[in-house]
Scaffold this motif. Structure first.
Motif, PDB file in Angstrom:
ATOM      1  N   TRP B 151       0.763  -1.396   0.013  1.00 43.84           N
ATOM      2  CA  TRP B 151      -0.011   0.023  -0.087  1.00 43.84           C
ATOM      3  C   TRP B 151       0.777   1.058  -0.124  1.00 43.84           C
ATOM      4  O   TRP B 151       2.166   1.108   0.247  1.00 43.84           O
ATOM      5  CB  TRP B 151      -1.155  -0.139   1.075  1.00 43.84           C
ATOM      6  N   ALA B 152       0.145   2.409  -0.572  1.00 44.52           N
ATOM      7  CA  ALA B 152       0.918   3.557  -0.349  1.00 44.52           C
ATOM      8  C   ALA B 152      -0.175   4.829  -0.123  1.00 44.52           C
ATOM      9  O   ALA B 152      -1.178   4.420  -0.093  1.00 44.52           O
ATOM     10  CB  ALA B 152       1.368   3.786  -1.757  1.00 44.52           C
ATOM     11  N   VAL B 153       0.466   5.752   0.615  1.00 43.21           N
ATOM     12  CA  VAL B 153      -0.190   6.850   0.884  1.00 43.21           C
ATOM     13  C   VAL B 153       0.005   8.209  -0.316  1.00 43.21           C
ATOM     14  O   VAL B 153       1.192   8.338  -0.374  1.00 43.21           O
ATOM     15  CB  VAL B 153       0.082   7.665   2.133  1.00 43.21           C
ATOM     16  N   GLU B 165      -5.002  10.201   0.487  1.00 46.48           N
ATOM     17  CA  GLU B 165      -5.722   9.028  -0.146  1.00 46.48           C
ATOM     18  C   GLU B 165      -4.801   7.885  -0.078  1.00 46.48           C
ATOM     19  O   GLU B 165      -3.501   8.353  -0.006  1.00 46.48           O
ATOM     20  CB  GLU B 165      -5.881   9.188  -1.739  1.00 46.48           C
ATOM     21  N   VAL B 166      -5.479   6.898   0.306  1.00 45.10           N
ATOM     22  CA  VAL B 166      -4.523   5.342   0.407  1.00 45.10           C
ATOM     23  C   VAL B 166      -4.747   4.594  -0.689  1.00 45.10           C
ATOM     24  O   VAL B 166      -5.897   4.547  -0.898  1.00 45.10           O
ATOM     25  CB  VAL B 166      -4.713   4.960   1.875  1.00 45.10           C
ATOM     26  N   LEU B 167      -3.825   3.959  -1.198  1.00 51.25           N
ATOM     27  CA  LEU B 167      -3.677   3.064  -2.273  1.00 51.25           C
ATOM     28  C   LEU B 167      -3.467   1.533  -1.754  1.00 51.25           C
ATOM     29  O   LEU B 167      -2.597   1.503  -1.095  1.00 51.25           O
ATOM     30  CB  LEU B 167      -3.017   3.160  -3.467  1.00 51.25           C
ATOM     31  N   LEU B 168      -4.428   0.657  -1.794  1.00 49.42           N
ATOM     32  CA  LEU B 168      -4.054  -0.468  -1.254  1.00 49.42           C
ATOM     33  C   LEU B 168      -4.197  -1.526  -2.487  1.00 49.42           C
ATOM     34  O   LEU B 168      -5.302  -1.602  -3.375  1.00 49.42           O
ATOM     35  CB  LEU B 168      -5.417  -0.977  -0.303  1.00 49.42           C
ATOM     36  N   SER B 169      -3.367  -2.468  -2.523  1.00 49.53           N
ATOM     37  CA  SER B 169      -3.404  -3.559  -3.371  1.00 49.53           C
ATOM     38  C   SER B 169      -3.981  -4.772  -3.085  1.00 49.53           C
ATOM     39  O   SER B 169      -3.496  -5.429  -2.018  1.00 49.53           O
ATOM     40  CB  SER B 169      -1.840  -3.858  -4.108  1.00 49.53           C
ATOM     41  N   VAL B 170      -5.176  -4.938  -3.516  1.00 46.60           N
ATOM     42  CA  VAL B 170      -5.748  -6.222  -2.874  1.00 46.60           C
ATOM     43  C   VAL B 170      -6.221  -7.048  -4.319  1.00 46.60           C
ATOM     44  O   VAL B 170      -6.780  -6.488  -5.248  1.00 46.60           O
ATOM     45  CB  VAL B 170      -7.174  -5.608  -2.364  1.00 46.60           C
ATOM     46  N   ASP B 171      -5.928  -8.131  -4.128  1.00 41.44           N
ATOM     47  CA  ASP B 171      -6.188  -9.160  -5.054  1.00 41.44           C
ATOM     48  C   ASP B 171      -5.472  -8.571  -6.302  1.00 41.44           C
ATOM     49  O   ASP B 171      -4.322  -8.115  -6.252  1.00 41.44           O
ATOM     50  CB  ASP B 171      -7.710  -9.574  -5.155  1.00 41.44           C
ATOM     51  N   SER B 172      -6.268  -8.676  -7.309  1.00 38.50           N
ATOM     52  CA  SER B 172      -5.667  -8.128  -8.734  1.00 38.50           C
ATOM     53  C   SER B 172      -5.894  -6.817  -9.053  1.00 38.50           C
ATOM     54  O   SER B 172      -5.316  -6.245  -9.949  1.00 38.50           O
ATOM     55  CB  SER B 172      -6.368  -8.904  -9.684  1.00 38.50           C
ATOM     56  N   THR B 193       3.272  -6.413  -5.711  1.00 35.45           N
ATOM     57  CA  THR B 193       4.138  -6.450  -4.582  1.00 35.45           C
ATOM     58  C   THR B 193       4.768  -5.195  -3.971  1.00 35.45           C
ATOM     59  O   THR B 193       5.137  -5.080  -2.760  1.00 35.45           O
ATOM     60  CB  THR B 193       5.329  -7.417  -4.855  1.00 35.45           C
ATOM     61  N   HIS B 194       4.873  -4.324  -4.979  1.00 34.13           N
ATOM     62  CA  HIS B 194       5.380  -2.936  -4.853  1.00 34.13           C
ATOM     63  C   HIS B 194       4.438  -1.962  -5.331  1.00 34.13           C
ATOM     64  O   HIS B 194       4.108  -2.073  -6.409  1.00 34.13           O
ATOM     65  CB  HIS B 194       6.821  -2.868  -5.195  1.00 34.13           C
ATOM     66  N   LEU B 195       4.333  -0.724  -4.428  1.00 35.59           N
ATOM     67  CA  LEU B 195       3.551   0.343  -4.963  1.00 35.59           C
ATOM     68  C   LEU B 195       4.221   1.520  -4.390  1.00 35.59           C
ATOM     69  O   LEU B 195       4.694   1.796  -3.326  1.00 35.59           O
ATOM     70  CB  LEU B 195       2.117   0.196  -4.002  1.00 35.59           C
ATOM     71  N   SER B 196       4.565   2.339  -5.471  1.00 38.49           N
ATOM     72  CA  SER B 196       5.420   3.471  -5.029  1.00 38.49           C
ATOM     73  C   SER B 196       4.943   4.716  -5.601  1.00 38.49           C
ATOM     74  O   SER B 196       4.889   4.938  -6.935  1.00 38.49           O
ATOM     75  CB  SER B 196       6.792   3.151  -5.279  1.00 38.49           C
TER      76      SER B 196
END
Lengths: 690, 795
Positions: B151-153, B165-172, B193-196
């Motif tokens: 996840w990333a803010v 805002e927050v970004l969350l990687s969930v499932d696909s 796996t990575h979010l930047s």
């Protein structure tokens, strides 16, 4: 005589147009206020319920309209008042001044929600800044953790193109009765903002203790902010000085009954935040615009029925209502004449349609129709307003009180006036009127005989209620000290004696009262016109700084006539008729007079490097250059009356090269001052949203 | 590396061999703007002992400067996660949701995220700009069943809604969550796996499980680039970090390899001897490896223009000209002539390029070239040149390895624009605990003196000054006096430079126990808002209040008052204000304003203790006017009476209060007499008489008149008004005849006319003065009578 009047009339209107260009564009301030409101609202995400402090509704309505609020997510609006709050949205935004009373209501509402287990997100926007006091009260009430405190920095609001106001109604009472000088601090902040926009005031001149503190705060702030950042602010080219007049230095003027059109509306009906409540029928559009009645004034219903009608708020502003712009500063005695003239002109304009022969002419007429209708509409309004005021001005109480005022001002038969006041009291006249006259008598005569005063006070309390005893005590207490016995009892504090007002000498040295031999039309050139023969001390003090000639003699006397002689070529003569404004040299020439009034005298020159020194009298500012007008900001700390604004406008017209910008904590009248001290008020809550 | 016109360069900042433990074994947090890094042992990994690395105890966090100097070491309990905030403070959260904010001296403030966090637990923490220890923001619940993959803010400055805002990687897919709602971006390529997010917040780098690096705009509307990381030679294991290098390239790191991916999929590889840690900067990326601390950045335009091989830009030619000039070659003149029209631009560019250089030699060369070029210009504003020279001095000083802040010019400029600039303060203090004062002082002074000439670095000077005081405890003891003298000198020195905050110096002085010096220093502080809190914590109550009052800031006065009210016993508190006399009068007034609304009990005590009889009485009276209960009201009024009578100058007021209570009692009696049908209570004398008259109790009215010595005049008016209102014209007539009217009969006529009874009014006209009769008849509408009157008078 008629010729000269009409000449001045036209001169007035032509200069009004002229003024428009030269005035500092203060609408910028409105934009700032608007934008910061939008920002404050946007800081809360999503739809929100706005809960509004009623005392802010008026100022807010001058800044933004409801649709703007809605655009920024305001779903519903409520007044902030005791009782439960039912909000549908998650976000609740409170907008209020930092008053403990208000905050307690908020705390109650939050606690109530908690009991009913409703979850809301609360934001409190404080105007104009946050306050430790408020967070403390919230903490004591146990809700501090539930609420986010933020600010909405509402400062000067333009209420006319030459008047800006903080619209803070209680400033006078807070400063001189409660001793709460928050508004002095807020004023300094607001003036500082003004400096940030237009550059620093080259010179700060002022009179009065509170004015002195304001000036100190302002210069300190300037030095601090310029030390912090590298762009040390330059001196303003637009401003030539700031004149701070502390309301305490001239208590006489607000005590008098205002006699200009706008002033009388304020006295009789009451103007709040430039809005006046008028009967709804006066605002309705004329039913059949194509066939207007020949005399618009007959179409309004009689005044007595108007008073009972449902009230509607109307914004009085010269920009949207040109007729009001013409009327507002006129002495009420000449308003009828002017209205009549406008009515006739309008009638002729309407009749022009009969002359329209060709289609093209007809099209021209139709093109003008819109503006004619607005004018017609506003004429209707003003005729109606005048009809409400006229019976009041004919009442015996009104005339008696005017007579007493005039006599007191010329110090004629003081004991006789006091017994006249007693008569008014016995008749059960308005409480505020009686108190105003009493204070006026006390100031002008240097106190009222102890025995008499005690007697009147007793009568007063019996008539209006013993609860008003604190009012009498406040008026007699040191910072104000405007209702005093003479001689002072030996036990009074020495500072009270120092507050004694040197009215008799001021009357001569400042030419306050103009002899009654001249008719009103002739007086029209001097600022004393606005009070039918009395020149407001506050404005004379301003003239001591910015228009020294005007204090000594009437600057326009004789000249108007020459203007009317060559009325045809006025365009050229205009410039030569007016006196070129002299540079600001502080109080020079009037030091003794100003010194005789109690309170600090301020004269500070700010230099470009961010430091300020008290100047010696020899220092001068740049003379205003030919053809280039500078603006003198006149700040009334504690409020000013509409009549004083009018007087300042008159003064401004006599000079060339200098414009006055009136800044004030709020527009007051004698009634509003007395009522705020007494704590009765004309109903603090407004009844309609912004 | 060259791709069309973009170059990247790697600058080795420091050699740090052996100074840091193996980064691979630690949880690492880095600080932007060339700040330090913090390390904690990763308990999930095994460590091979024996290597010459500093020994790590179990739960300790160690902070190192980018030059590998250890700065701080502290123990913590169960740490869930920690990050650096922008202003170099370390935020450490434990599993219960309690977080501490450490500064680089190891001092900390503790906050809690609230009970919700305790229940749900903490997974990870990311940096949010402008952290102020505020309360947590509850975001909309996305309804997750499992922790997100990554996840990333996105900080509020960068997105459209202006909210976090927050970004969350969930499932696909990716969910973007703000405090109102959750939006599913409906991607199918995940999980990631990575979010930047990039430093400018505009783009987002995503790494899929399958190793594809994907760059999109943060609103997921545009697809910017795609790159397959599996195809890279030499990768080993999993991708460790995906970090941005400035805002246009991405650095992907594995163990011992860092791969720079440019905007068009072109790559650069950097090899390291072991694990690395990368920190995104606004203009590049810092890589901390086992042996070196590197900085990778896109070569700035100015530098490219000067140094690109074969560059024919004016700045390159100018630089060439200067080199020729130093070689005494005539080509110099030729060069200058050829770029004459662009010379000014060339000079500016060279100055700019100088700022981008790390090595002082090159900085000097470039500045010399600029100086050389400047000589050919008639009018050139030297401000930039001087400015750059000063800035570079500062930069070089802080880049020195003992201080270890490898800040670049771009970062420096950006930081200067950022208001919370306590950076140099920490920089200064960073060195101080580690070195003896003799060592640190010259360096600090060196920085401070260089900064002093620099207009934007006011707060830097503060840091140096703070350091200056801090070293002083050494001078204490035997050399106490000399220390004092030194401080005084220092103080004078500081005084010469506007902008140094005395409060900051004073706080340091106080912290090391030199209260006297602190007070002395504070006296010079112009900003009361800085002065007062320290004075309060020093328990200089009287002085604090005095300063607050002098500042004119009412809020500050309240701050002090409320603080003191809590801390001091009530008596002492009151005495403090009373003894202040006129100087503290505003504070006393403000206290009264507050207490009147919120704490009346305290106000009563206050007035009582100060023998303020009048105020006490007014307070009692005010309360009485709010009361509804008759007995309580009378008691209050009596209390007011008592207070007034204690002051011999208030005899009149006391008498009035006496009358008031008598009136209230009388009204009670009246109500009883009328069986509570008519309400009298709380009315004024006039109103009471009127009510009596309206209800036909004229006897009572007369009694009131005599009891309260109502003068005839007023009584007649009241009666006139009341009788007119009840339309009791017979009664009025009788009243008018009862004796000669003290108010004349004109008042009768006028009042009756006003109330719409002209007929009745006319009967009183005859009693009026002869000369007014005509007008009065006219007002009554009696024209005939008026005519008659005229005739009579005429005749």
């Amino acid at each position: 005589m008629a010729a000269s009047t009409s000449a001045t009339d036209e001169q007035t209107s032509s200069t009004t147009d002229h003024d428009f260009k030269e005035h500092l564009d203060v609408s910028l301030l409105k934009d700032i206020a608007r934008n910061s409101l939008v920002q404050a609202l946007n800081s809360v995400n999503g739809a929100k319920t706005l809960v509004l402090d009623p005392s802010l509704a008026g100022p807010l309505s001058l800044v933004a309209e409801i649709s703007l609020l809605q655009q920024h997510g305001v779903d519903k609006m409520f007044w902030l008042e005791a009782g439960p709050l039912t909000a549908v949205t998650t976000n609740v935004v409170y907008l209020c001044r930092p008053q403990i009373r208000m905050v307690k209501v908020i705390a109650d509402q939050i606690k109530r929600h908690a009991r009913e287990s409703k979850t809301h997100t609360y934001t409190l926007l404080l105007v104009p800044r946050t306050s430790t006091l408020i967070s403390r009260v919230l903490e004591e009430e146990g809700v501090l953790g539930d609420i986010t405190i933020s600010t909405y920095n509402l400062q000067f609001i333009p209420i006319a193109d030459d008047v800006i106001s903080l619209e803070h109604e209680n400033a006078f009472k807070e400063i001189w009765v409660d001793g709460n000088e928050a508004s002095v601090y807020d004023s300094a902040q607001a003036l500082h903002t003004l400096q940030k926009l237009y550059g620093r005031f080259p010179r700060i001149v002022g009179k009065g203790d509170a004015a002195g503190r304001l000036a100190t705060l302002l210069t300190r702030q300037t030095t601090q902010s310029s030390a912090g950042s590298d762009n040390a602010q330059a001196l303003s080219e637009k401003f030539d000085s700031l004149i701070v007049i502390d309301r305490r230095t001239d208590m006489i003027t607000p005590l008098l009954t205002q006699l200009t059109y706008e002033g009388l509306i304020d006295e009789v009906i009451g103007i709040r935040n430039s809005h006046v409540e008028v009967p709804a029928s006066l605002l309705a559009a004329p039913s059949n615009p194509s066939a207007p009645p020949s005399d618009p004034s007959t179409s309004t219903p009689p005044a007595s029925s108007l008073l009972k009608e449902k009230k509607k708020k109307q914004h009085l502003s010269s920009s949207s209502d040109p007729i009001f712009g013409e009327l507002r500063d006129l002495n009420f005695a000449s308003v009828g004449k002017r209205l009549n003239k406008v009515a006739r002109r309008l009638d002729e304009d309407y009749k022009a349609r009969h002359k329209a022969q060709s289609v093209a002419q007809l099209r021209d007429f139709v093109g003008k129709l819109g503006s004619l209708q607005t004018e017609h509409q506003s004429l209707r309004l003003h005729t109606g307003l005048s009809e409400i005021i006229v019976p009041y001005t004919r009442s015996s109480v009104f005339n008696k009180s005017l007579e007493i005022q005039q006599n007191l001002l010329s110090s004629y038969d003081v004991p006789g006036q006091i017994s006249a006041i007693e008569d008014l009291l016995a008749q059960g006249a308005d409480m505020q009127l009686v108190i105003r006259l009493l204070c006026l008598a006390s100031i002008t005569a240097g106190g009222i005989r102890a025995k008499t005063l005690e007697n009147i006070k007793r009568e007063f309390l019996q008539t209006y209620g013993y609860d008003l005893l604190p009012l009498l005590l406040s008026l007699a207490a040191p910072p104000l000290a405007i209702l005093l016995p003479n001689p002072l009892p030996p036990s009074t504090a020495p500072e009270v004696a120092a507050f004694k007002y040197p009215y008799p000498t001021l009357r001569k040295s400042l030419r306050l009262v103009i002899d009654g031999t001249e008719t009103l039309d002739e007086l029209e050139n001097d600022i004393s016109y606005v009070y039918s023969g009395y020149a407001p001390i506050s404005i004379r003090l301003v003239q001591c700084v910015a228009q020294k000639g005007g204090v000594l003699s009437n600057p326009a006397s004789g000249k108007t006539r020459s203007a009317s002689d060559d009325a045809a070529g006025r365009g050229k003569s205009q410039a030569s008729v007016k006196v070129q404004a002299h540079p600001i040299v502080g109080w020079k020439g009037f030091e003794d007079v100003v010194g005789s009034i109690s309170g600090k005298t301020v004269d500070i020159a700010q230099n470009g490097l961010g430091s300020a020194d008290t100047v010696s009298a020899s220092a001068t500012s740049h003379p205003p250059q030919q053809g280039q007008a500078t603006t003198t900001v006149v700040f009334f700390l504690g409020g000013c009356t509409y009549t004083e604004i009018a007087a300042l406008r008159w003064a401004g017209r006599q000079n060339q090269g200098r414009k006055f910008l009136v800044a004030t904590t709020g527009v007051v009248s004698g009634a509003s001052i007395i009522e705020s001290i007494a704590g009765v008020g004309r109903g603090a809550a407004a009844s309609k949203g912004p | 590396m060259e791709d069309s016109n973009v170059f990247y360069r790697r600058q080795q900042l420091y050699t740090i061999s052996g100074k840091l433990p193996n980064l691979g074994d630690c949880i690492v947090a880095g600080c932007r703007y060339s700040g330090p890094i913090a390390l904690m042992r990763d308990n999930t990994k095994l460590i091979a002992l024996g290597r010459a690395t500093p020994v790590f105890a179990k739960a300790q966090i160690q902070v190192f400067s980018p030059a590998g100097e250890g700065l701080l070491l502290f123990s913590v309990d169960t740490v869930a996660s920690y990050v650096f905030s922008c202003d170099e403070r370390l935020v450490v959260v434990n599993e219960e949701g309690v977080y501490r904010i450490y500064d680089l001296q190891g001092d900390y403030e503790q906050h809690s995220l609230g009970s919700d966090a305790t229940e749900t637990g903490i997974i990870d923490l990311l940096e949010v700009k402008g952290w102020q220890g505020a309360k947590p923001l509850a975001l909309a619940n996305p309804g997750l069943s499992a922790p997100p993959h990554s996840w990333a803010v996105i900080p509020p400055d960068f997105n459209i809604s202006r909210h976090v805002e927050v970004l969350l990687s969930v499932d696909s897919s990716i969910l973007s969550v703000d405090n109102l709602e959750t939006v599913d971006q409906r991607l199918s390529r995940g999980p990631f796996t990575h979010l930047s997010p990039s430093p400018n917040g505009k783009s987002l780098a995503l790494l899929t499980f399958s190793g594809t690096l994907w760059v999109v705009s943060t609103d997921f509307q545009r697809n910017l680039a795609e790159f397959d990381t599996r195809g890279v030679v030499g990768t080993e294991g999993e991708v460790k970090q995906v970090e941005w290098c400035g805002s246009d390239a991405i650095l992907v790191t594995w163990d011992s390899l860092a791969l720079l991916v440019g905007p068009f999929g072109d790559t650069l590889q950097y090899f390291y001897a072991g694990s690395t840690f990368a920190i995104t900067e606004i203009d590049g990326v810092r890589i901390i490896g086992p042996d070196v601390s590197d900085f990778v950045q896109k070569v700035p335009a100015a530098s490219v223009s000067v140094f690109r091989p074969g560059s024919t830009s004016p700045s390159a030619i100018l630089f060439d000209a200067w080199e020729n000039f130093t070689k005494r070659s005539p080509k110099a003149d030729e060069n200058i002539r050829s770029i004459r029209p662009d010379l000014a631009k060339a000079v500016d560019e060279i100055i700019d390029a100088a700022g981008q250089e790390w090595d002082p030699t090159w900085q000097r060369k470039l500045l010399n070239a600029a100086k050389f070029g400047k000589g050919f210009l008639d009018l050139h504003d030297p401000t930039d040149f001087v400015h750059m020279g000063q800035t570079l001095k500062v930069l070089n000083a802080v880049r020195f390895y003992e201080i270890g802040i490898p800040i670049t010019y771009t970062q420096y400029v950006l930081r200067a624009l950022d208001p919370p600039l306590s950076y140099p303060l920490t920089a200064g203090t960073r060195t101080s605990p580690r070195h003896t004062s003799s060592d640190a002082s010259p360096r600090a002074t060196c920085i401070s003196s260089r900064c002093a000439s620099h207009p934007t670095s006011a707060s830097r000077r503060r840091g140096a000054a703070a350091l200056g005081v801090r070293e002083d405890p050494q001078g204490e003891g035997g050399e106490g006096r000399r220390g004092g003298v030194r401080e005084h000198r220092r103080e004078v020195r500081a005084a010469r430079r506007p902008g140094v905050s005395y409060a900051e110096i004073a706080r340091r002085a106080w912290e090391v126990g030199r209260a006297g010096l602190a007070t002395m220093l504070l006296d010079h502080e112009p900003r009361a808002s800085d002065q007062v809190p320290l004075l309060l914590s020093m328990k200089e109550d009287q002085l604090a209040l005095q300063k607050a009052v002098d500042s004119g800031d009412t809020d500050l006065v309240y701050h002090v008052l409320l603080h003191l009210y809590n801390r001091l016993p009530l008596g002492t508190f009151f005495r403090l204000i009373e003894e202040g006399g006129a100087a503290l009068a505003p504070a006393s007034k403000l206290l009264q304003v507050y207490a009147r609304e919120q704490n009346r009990e305290m106000l009563r005590d206050f007035y009582y203790s100060d023998d303020r009889r009048v105020e006490s009485a007014v307070l009692a009276l005010e309360e009485a006017s709010r009361m509804q209960d008759p007995t309580a009201k009378i008691t209050s009024v009596k209390a007011a009476h008592k207070f007034f009578s204690e002051d011999k100058d208030r005899a009149f007021e006391a008498k009035m209060m006496d009358e008031h209570s008598r009136l209230l009692a009388f009204q009670q009696q009246l109500e009883k007499e009328t069986d509570d049908k008519i309400s009298f209570f709380g009315q004024s004398v006039n109103e009471t008489i009127t009510t009596c008259l309206l209800n036909g109790m004229s006897k009572r009215a007369d009694k009131l008149k005599s009891d309260f010595k109502v003068p005839d005049k007023r009584f007649w008016y009241i009666k006139l008004h009341a009788l007119t209102k009840t339309r009791d014209f017979e009664g009025l007539d009788a009243f008018a005849r009862s004796k000669r009217s003290p108010i004349g009969y004109e008042a009768f006529v006028r009042h009756l006319v006003e109330k719409g009874h002209p007929k009745e009014a006319s009967s009183y006209v005859a009693k009026c003065d002869a000369h007014k009769r005509v007008d009065l008849y006219i007002e009554c509408g009696e024209w005939r009578m008026a005519g008659k009157e005229c005739k009579e008078r005429g005749g």
